[in-house]
Write a protein that holds these residues in place. Sequence first.
Motif, PDB file in Angstrom:
ATOM      1  N   GLU A  27       0.832  -1.206   0.000  1.00  0.00           N
ATOM      2  CA  GLU A  27       0.000   0.000   0.000  1.00  0.00           C
ATOM      3  C   GLU A  27       0.862   1.250   0.000  1.00  0.00           C
ATOM      4  O   GLU A  27       1.910   1.298   0.643  1.00  0.00           O
ATOM      5  CB  GLU A  27      -0.946   0.009   1.201  1.00  0.00           C
ATOM      6  CG  GLU A  27      -2.057  -1.011   1.094  1.00  0.00           C
ATOM      7  CD  GLU A  27      -3.132  -0.855   2.148  1.00  0.00           C
ATOM      8  OE1 GLU A  27      -3.044   0.052   3.008  1.00  0.00           O
ATOM      9  OE2 GLU A  27      -4.080  -1.658   2.115  1.00  0.00           O
ATOM     10  N   THR A  67      -3.140   0.363  -3.622  1.00  0.00           N
ATOM     11  CA  THR A  67      -2.184  -0.727  -3.705  1.00  0.00           C
ATOM     12  C   THR A  67      -1.223  -0.438  -4.847  1.00  0.00           C
ATOM     13  O   THR A  67      -1.480   0.419  -5.692  1.00  0.00           O
ATOM     14  CB  THR A  67      -2.870  -2.081  -3.962  1.00  0.00           C
ATOM     15  OG1 THR A  67      -3.440  -2.062  -5.278  1.00  0.00           O
ATOM     16  CG2 THR A  67      -3.953  -2.375  -2.929  1.00  0.00           C
ATOM     17  N   ALA A  68      -0.121  -1.185  -4.883  1.00  0.00           N
ATOM     18  CA  ALA A  68       0.853  -1.010  -5.960  1.00  0.00           C
ATOM     19  C   ALA A  68       0.272  -1.430  -7.307  1.00  0.00           C
ATOM     20  O   ALA A  68       0.832  -1.105  -8.342  1.00  0.00           O
ATOM     21  CB  ALA A  68       2.124  -1.792  -5.660  1.00  0.00           C
ATOM     22  N   ALA A  80       2.334   4.109  -6.550  1.00  0.00           N
ATOM     23  CA  ALA A  80       2.025   2.704  -6.845  1.00  0.00           C
ATOM     24  C   ALA A  80       2.867   2.213  -8.012  1.00  0.00           C
ATOM     25  O   ALA A  80       3.406   1.100  -7.983  1.00  0.00           O
ATOM     26  CB  ALA A  80       0.532   2.541  -7.153  1.00  0.00           C
ATOM     27  N   SER A 118       5.541  -0.788  -7.792  1.00  0.00           N
ATOM     28  CA  SER A 118       5.410  -1.896  -8.726  1.00  0.00           C
ATOM     29  C   SER A 118       6.714  -2.125  -9.476  1.00  0.00           C
ATOM     30  O   SER A 118       7.188  -3.258  -9.601  1.00  0.00           O
ATOM     31  CB  SER A 118       4.272  -1.615  -9.714  1.00  0.00           C
ATOM     32  OG  SER A 118       4.176  -2.634 -10.672  1.00  0.00           O
TER      33      SER A 118
END
Length: 107
Positions: free
Chosen positions: A29, A44-45, A82, A86
């Motif tokens: 997160e 979230t990513a 995010a 990622s």
Amino acid sequence: MKSLDEILNMAKNVQDELEKAQANLDTIEVEGVSGGGLVKVTATAKGRIVGINIDDSLLAPSEKQMLEDLIAAAINDARGKADAASSAEMSKMTSGLPLPPGFKLPF
């Protein structure tokens, strides 16, 4: 030279690791903020928005346009974070793989 079976096995391992990394992205997160912390968006990513927090001082009808702008800014901030999270996770997963320069995962 590696046999076709070895190459296919390596590809399967890469695919398995990629699936694990993708699943993990939804557990990471990040928080985007705007207006000096008056609006916060948690994502979230993978980019799924999981929460929005708005300071009570912004809940006046005369502040509607500013509030909408701050929410959009906080969402964009969360999205940027995010994307960075990622990319960091995917880099960890692919760091030991012999991939050509510029090769991006997932395909």
